[in-house]
Design a protein around this motif. Structure first.
Motif, PDB file in Angstrom:
ATOM      1  N   ARG A  80      10.278  -6.469 -11.700  1.00  0.00           N
ATOM      2  CA  ARG A  80      10.506  -7.296 -12.889  1.00  0.00           C
ATOM      3  C   ARG A  80      10.955  -8.699 -12.492  1.00  0.00           C
ATOM      4  O   ARG A  80      10.445  -9.694 -12.990  1.00  0.00           O
ATOM      5  N   ASP A  81      11.901  -8.758 -11.561  1.00  0.00           N
ATOM      6  CA  ASP A  81      12.397 -10.065 -11.119  1.00  0.00           C
ATOM      7  C   ASP A  81      11.292 -10.884 -10.448  1.00  0.00           C
ATOM      8  O   ASP A  81      11.198 -12.092 -10.652  1.00  0.00           O
ATOM      9  N   ALA A  82      10.459 -10.232  -9.657  1.00  0.00           N
ATOM     10  CA  ALA A  82       9.350 -10.937  -8.986  1.00  0.00           C
ATOM     11  C   ALA A  82       8.372 -11.494 -10.012  1.00  0.00           C
ATOM     12  O   ALA A  82       7.974 -12.659  -9.931  1.00  0.00           O
ATOM     13  N   ILE A  83       8.012 -10.697 -10.986  1.00  0.00           N
ATOM     14  CA  ILE A  83       7.042 -11.136 -11.999  1.00  0.00           C
ATOM     15  C   ILE A  83       7.650 -12.201 -12.906  1.00  0.00           C
ATOM     16  O   ILE A  83       7.013 -13.224 -13.183  1.00  0.00           O
ATOM     17  N   ASN A  84       8.878 -11.977 -13.364  1.00  0.00           N
ATOM     18  CA  ASN A  84       9.514 -12.933 -14.279  1.00  0.00           C
ATOM     19  C   ASN A  84       9.818 -14.271 -13.625  1.00  0.00           C
ATOM     20  O   ASN A  84       9.999 -15.272 -14.311  1.00  0.00           O
ATOM     21  N   SER A  85       9.853 -14.311 -12.302  1.00  0.00           N
ATOM     22  CA  SER A  85      10.135 -15.558 -11.593  1.00  0.00           C
ATOM     23  C   SER A  85       8.880 -16.413 -11.426  1.00  0.00           C
ATOM     24  O   SER A  85       8.944 -17.483 -10.842  1.00  0.00           O
ATOM     25  N   GLY A  86       7.760 -15.916 -11.910  1.00  0.00           N
ATOM     26  CA  GLY A  86       6.499 -16.609 -11.651  1.00  0.00           C
ATOM     27  C   GLY A  86       5.976 -16.265 -10.268  1.00  0.00           C
ATOM     28  O   GLY A  86       5.235 -17.019  -9.662  1.00  0.00           O
ATOM     29  N   LYS A  87       6.400 -15.115  -9.783  1.00  0.00           N
ATOM     30  CA  LYS A  87       6.002 -14.586  -8.467  1.00  0.00           C
ATOM     31  C   LYS A  87       6.472 -15.473  -7.316  1.00  0.00           C
ATOM     32  O   LYS A  87       5.708 -15.782  -6.391  1.00  0.00           O
ATOM     33  N   GLN A  89       7.780 -16.285  -3.934  1.00  0.00           N
ATOM     34  CA  GLN A  89       7.406 -15.500  -2.758  1.00  0.00           C
ATOM     35  C   GLN A  89       8.534 -14.615  -2.234  1.00  0.00           C
ATOM     36  O   GLN A  89       8.306 -13.465  -1.881  1.00  0.00           O
ATOM     37  N   TYR A  90       9.768 -15.101  -2.201  1.00  0.00           N
ATOM     38  CA  TYR A  90      10.846 -14.283  -1.635  1.00  0.00           C
ATOM     39  C   TYR A  90      11.137 -13.066  -2.518  1.00  0.00           C
ATOM     40  O   TYR A  90      11.516 -12.003  -2.011  1.00  0.00           O
ATOM     41  N   LEU A  91      10.909 -13.173  -3.828  1.00  0.00           N
ATOM     42  CA  LEU A  91      11.115 -12.028  -4.717  1.00  0.00           C
ATOM     43  C   LEU A  91       9.950 -11.047  -4.623  1.00  0.00           C
ATOM     44  O   LEU A  91      10.148  -9.831  -4.660  1.00  0.00           O
ATOM     45  N   ASP A  93       8.203 -10.679  -1.888  1.00  0.00           N
ATOM     46  CA  ASP A  93       8.436 -10.057  -0.583  1.00  0.00           C
ATOM     47  C   ASP A  93       9.509  -8.976  -0.662  1.00  0.00           C
ATOM     48  O   ASP A  93       9.385  -7.927  -0.018  1.00  0.00           O
ATOM     49  N   ALA A  94      10.552  -9.205  -1.454  1.00  0.00           N
ATOM     50  CA  ALA A  94      11.624  -8.210  -1.604  1.00  0.00           C
ATOM     51  C   ALA A  94      11.076  -6.934  -2.233  1.00  0.00           C
ATOM     52  O   ALA A  94      11.359  -5.822  -1.762  1.00  0.00           O
ATOM     53  N   PHE A  95      10.276  -7.093  -3.296  1.00  0.00           N
ATOM     54  CA  PHE A  95       9.694  -5.903  -3.925  1.00  0.00           C
ATOM     55  C   PHE A  95       8.711  -5.216  -2.992  1.00  0.00           C
ATOM     56  O   PHE A  95       8.733  -3.990  -2.838  1.00  0.00           O
ATOM     57  N   CYS A  96       7.839  -5.978  -2.349  1.00  0.00           N
ATOM     58  CA  CYS A  96       6.830  -5.378  -1.471  1.00  0.00           C
ATOM     59  C   CYS A  96       7.465  -4.670  -0.274  1.00  0.00           C
ATOM     60  O   CYS A  96       6.984  -3.617   0.156  1.00  0.00           O
ATOM     61  N   SER A  97       8.544  -5.222   0.239  1.00  0.00           N
ATOM     62  CA  SER A  97       9.263  -4.563   1.331  1.00  0.00           C
ATOM     63  C   SER A  97       9.849  -3.231   0.858  1.00  0.00           C
ATOM     64  O   SER A  97       9.747  -2.208   1.543  1.00  0.00           O
ATOM     65  N   PHE A  98      10.462  -3.255  -0.327  1.00  0.00           N
ATOM     66  CA  PHE A  98      10.980  -2.023  -0.924  1.00  0.00           C
ATOM     67  C   PHE A  98       9.837  -1.031  -1.134  1.00  0.00           C
ATOM     68  O   PHE A  98       9.949   0.137  -0.779  1.00  0.00           O
ATOM     69  N   TYR A  99       8.748  -1.492  -1.715  1.00  0.00           N
ATOM     70  CA  TYR A  99       7.624  -0.615  -2.033  1.00  0.00           C
ATOM     71  C   TYR A  99       7.025   0.006  -0.770  1.00  0.00           C
ATOM     72  O   TYR A  99       6.688   1.189  -0.750  1.00  0.00           O
ATOM     73  N   LYS A 100       6.956  -0.767   0.287  1.00  0.00           N
ATOM     74  CA  LYS A 100       6.398  -0.259   1.545  1.00  0.00           C
ATOM     75  C   LYS A 100       7.288   0.814   2.159  1.00  0.00           C
ATOM     76  O   LYS A 100       6.806   1.820   2.663  1.00  0.00           O
ATOM     77  N   SER A 101       8.599   0.630   2.089  1.00  0.00           N
ATOM     78  CA  SER A 101       9.504   1.564   2.755  1.00  0.00           C
ATOM     79  C   SER A 101      10.050   2.655   1.833  1.00  0.00           C
ATOM     80  O   SER A 101      10.472   3.701   2.315  1.00  0.00           O
ATOM     81  N   GLU A 102      10.042   2.431   0.523  1.00  0.00           N
ATOM     82  CA  GLU A 102      10.668   3.384  -0.400  1.00  0.00           C
ATOM     83  C   GLU A 102       9.715   3.896  -1.472  1.00  0.00           C
ATOM     84  O   GLU A 102      10.135   4.642  -2.357  1.00  0.00           O
ATOM     85  N   GLY A 103       8.458   3.488  -1.458  1.00  0.00           N
ATOM     86  CA  GLY A 103       7.524   3.801  -2.531  1.00  0.00           C
ATOM     87  C   GLY A 103       6.938   5.199  -2.468  1.00  0.00           C
ATOM     88  O   GLY A 103       5.725   5.375  -2.513  1.00  0.00           O
ATOM     89  N   TRP A 104       7.807   6.193  -2.370  1.00  0.00           N
ATOM     90  CA  TRP A 104       7.366   7.580  -2.322  1.00  0.00           C
ATOM     91  C   TRP A 104       8.416   8.470  -2.986  1.00  0.00           C
ATOM     92  O   TRP A 104       9.577   8.115  -3.054  1.00  0.00           O
TER      93      TRP A 104
END
Length: 107
Positions: A80-87, A89-91, A93-104
């Motif tokens: 939500r924060d990444a999208i609401n910020s207008g994407k 990059q650091y937000l 990246d924060a979501f994608c890092s979470f998704y890569k390591s915790e997305g299961w």
């Protein structure tokens, strides 16, 4: 006014169903969380489940319920924060890092 609310609801669903990260194919498909799962409805459902467990009104859960619910809430807030910020990059990246390591899901 009612149709405006419906349009807004549909628009927000489309925004959050948009994938902003690559799929981590290292995670087996049967336990991988689809990125579209990180939405407000899923987060609110997870929060209600946790509230029920904490208040002892919900005794129907397994050990995996709590870590899975917290992942959904955490992921939703990051996305939500990444999208609401207008994407910004650091937000993203924060979501994608979470998704890569915790997305299961714990299964």
């Amino acid at each position: 006014m009612r149709s405006f609310g419906l349009i807004l609801l549909l628009f927000s669903s489309q925004v959050f169903s948009e994938n902003i990260c690559p799929v981590n194919t290292d995670i087996p498909e049967d336990v991988r969380m689809d990125e579209s799962y990180f939405n407000k409805e899923s987060a609110e459902t997870a929060l209600k489940k946790l509230q029920g467990i904490i208040s002892e009104q919900d005794n129907m859960y397994e050990w995996i319920t709590i870590p899975n619910a917290t992942k959904v809430i955490h992921g939703y807030i990051l996305k939500r924060d990444a999208i609401n910020s207008g994407k910004q990059q650091y937000l993203v990246d924060a979501f994608c890092s979470f998704y890569k390591s915790e997305g299961w899901f714990y299964d």
